[in-house]
Design an enzyme around this catalytic site. Structure first.
Site, PDB file in Angstrom:
ATOM      1  N   ASP A 164       0.831  -1.206   0.000  1.00 48.79           N
ATOM      2  CA  ASP A 164       0.000   0.000   0.000  1.00 48.79           C
ATOM      3  C   ASP A 164       0.869   1.261   0.000  1.00 48.79           C
ATOM      4  O   ASP A 164       2.111   1.184  -0.026  1.00 48.79           O
ATOM      5  CB  ASP A 164      -0.920  -0.066   1.240  1.00 48.79           C
ATOM      6  CG  ASP A 164      -2.297   0.501   0.981  1.00 48.79           C
ATOM      7  OD1 ASP A 164      -2.426   1.380   0.120  1.00 48.79           O
ATOM      8  OD2 ASP A 164      -3.244   0.072   1.669  1.00 48.79           O
ATOM      9  N   ASP A 222     -10.113   3.449  -3.528  1.00 50.33           N
ATOM     10  CA  ASP A 222     -10.774   2.229  -3.038  1.00 50.33           C
ATOM     11  C   ASP A 222     -12.207   2.085  -3.564  1.00 50.33           C
ATOM     12  O   ASP A 222     -12.967   3.052  -3.610  1.00 50.33           O
ATOM     13  CB  ASP A 222     -10.833   2.234  -1.511  1.00 50.33           C
ATOM     14  CG  ASP A 222      -9.463   2.031  -0.901  1.00 50.33           C
ATOM     15  OD1 ASP A 222      -8.463   2.065  -1.637  1.00 50.33           O
ATOM     16  OD2 ASP A 222      -9.403   1.854   0.328  1.00 50.33           O
TER      17      ASP A 222
HETATM   18  C1  GLA Z   1      -5.959   1.274   1.487  1.00 49.25           C
HETATM   19  C2  GLA Z   1      -6.062   0.268   0.339  1.00 49.25           C
HETATM   20  C3  GLA Z   1      -7.200  -0.709   0.616  1.00 49.25           C
HETATM   21  C4  GLA Z   1      -6.945  -1.433   1.953  1.00 49.25           C
HETATM   22  C5  GLA Z   1      -6.770  -0.426   3.059  1.00 49.25           C
HETATM   23  C6  GLA Z   1      -6.294  -1.061   4.352  1.00 49.25           C
HETATM   24  O1  GLA Z   1      -7.080   2.111   1.553  1.00 49.25           O
HETATM   25  O2  GLA Z   1      -6.270   0.934  -0.890  1.00 49.25           O
HETATM   26  O3  GLA Z   1      -7.322  -1.660  -0.433  1.00 49.25           O
HETATM   27  O4  GLA Z   1      -5.801  -2.242   1.829  1.00 49.25           O
HETATM   28  O5  GLA Z   1      -5.803   0.581   2.719  1.00 49.25           O
HETATM   29  O6  GLA Z   1      -6.143  -0.141   5.392  1.00 49.25           O
END
Ligand code: GLA
Length: 399
Positions: A164, A222
């Protein structure tokens, strides 16, 4: 702060054509050629709630077998943020949260491997991961710890790392992702590298090439479990087809199928669109409690075969007039997959000319409907009535 950026009836009336030859089924061996990864990740169903724990993940791995998902090609059982203890050990190594994973990560990986599946883990190319913990503490990230963390992952039997972008200290993304990619390679263990940079620095331009050479890269923020979110992400990802190639995939985020926030028609669209975009197919619902309708979508082997076609081309959007999107994906056997998606809230007729699909007008074709599992013969043009938010999906081959 990166965090907020990072989150924020069956359709087709059958048409006028026919049958493709027998449609291939995806198999678990994805070593060569490198097809989009298929598996599970807990994030979309649990986030960091307590239900995310060792018992859940073991249960999910069992369901891969008993529900036929492994046979359909799903392979990776991946865990997301909040698996770790909030601080490193005295030796600097990452540690599992002992409440969630009392047996440790190695034991979990062993359990998954014993079932012929692969295991994936999560970290961030920053000082801590994305989910802030109570008392303002985050979970430790990989920045500056790449070699040690990669060695730890390899020693635990990790097969896949989702990496990430939170708390990145504004250091150049290419450097941060290259450091982990190189550290993973140096372990000698093949570990699939999934860049999760949300598209901020156009990873489609660099993440698939050395020194990062990632298997996939997130192209968007997301996904959430609603139609508007799925639609937005689809539109951002569908125009990036030129950047995908075998072993290097655009990743429009994980599936929401089964989580309850969309209708079955919308979930069928979600799955169809991800497949025609050759996207990673990572199930994001709790397989221990999945409903039959959602499972049927995830197990549609004809649609999976489009995603997993060995030619390894992301479908191209050839038109998007009046809320009707037409996406065409060439397949290895010379046939082509076509998705016709009605993004609007009303039933719409769609007429697609043969030429738009790259077919010769006047010739005879076989058209297979990949959701109705029926086939017809036709002249290469498509006529279909699509309910609101529905997608029709076909495989068209020469007669
Ligand atoms: C980010 C990523 C998500 C998930 C969250 C976890 O937002 O894009 O896919 O992994 O972190 O905290």
């Amino acid at each position: 702060m990166n965090r907020s950026l990072g989150r924020l009836l069956h359709a087709a009336a059958p048409l006028a054509f026919m049958l493709a030859a027998s449609v291939g089924v995806a198999h678990a061996d994805q070593a060569a050629p490198a097809l989009p990864q298929m598996g599970f990740n807990n994030w979309n169903s649990t986030h960091c709630r307590d239900e995310f724990n060792e018992a859940m993940i073991r249960g999910v791995a069992d369901k891969f077998i008993s529900l036929g998902l492994k046979d359909a090609g799903y392979q990776y059982v991946n865990i997301d943020d909040c698996w770790a203890y909030w601080k490193r050990g005295k030796d600097g190594r990452l540690q599992a949260n002992p409440k969630r994973f009392p047996s440790g990560i190695k034991a979990l990986a062993d359990y998954i491997h014993q079932r012929g599946l692969k295991f994936g883990l999560y970290s961030s190319a920053g000082t801590s991961t994305c989910e802030p913990l109570e008392e303002n503490r985050g979970f430790p990230g990989g920045l500056g710890h790449e070699k040690q963390d990669a060695a730890t992952f390899a020693s635990w039997g990790v097969d896949y790392l989702k990496y990430d972008n939170c708390n990145n200290q504004k250091i150049d993304a290419r450097k941060r992702y290259a450091a982990m990619a190189e550290a993973l390679r140096a372990t000698g263990r093949p570990i699939f590298f999934a860049v999760c940079e949300w598209g901020e620095n156009k990873p489609w331009l660099w993440a698939g090439k050395p020194p990062v050479d990632a298997g996939s890269w997130r192209t968007t923020g997301d996904i959430s479990d609603n139609y508007a979110s799925m639609l937005k992400i689809f539109k951002e990802n569908v125009v990036l087809d030129a950047y995908a190639s075998p072993g290097h995939w655009n990743d429009p985020d994980m599936l929401e199928v089964g989580n309850g926030g969309m209708t079955d028609t919308e979930y069928r669209s979600h799955f169809s669109l991800w497949a025609i975009m050759a996207a990673p197919l990572l199930i994001g619902t709790d397989l221990r409690t999945i409903k039959p309708d959602a499972l049927q979508i995830l197990l549609n082997k004809e649609v999976i075969a489009v995603d997993q076609d060995p030619l390894g081309v992301q479908g191209k959007q050839v038109s998007d007039a009046n809320g009707i999107h037409v996406i065409v994906k060439p397949l290895k056997d010379g046939s082509r997959a076509v998705a016709v998606f009605n993004e609007t809230g009303a039933t719409r007729p769609a007429v697609v000319a043969a030429a738009e699909l790259g077919l010769k007008g006047g010739a005879s074709y076989e058209v297979r409907d990949l959701w109705a599992h029926t086939q017809v013969k036709g002249d290469g043009s498509l006529k279909v009535t699509l309910p609101a938010h529905a997608t029709a999906m076909y495989r068209i081959s020469n007669d």
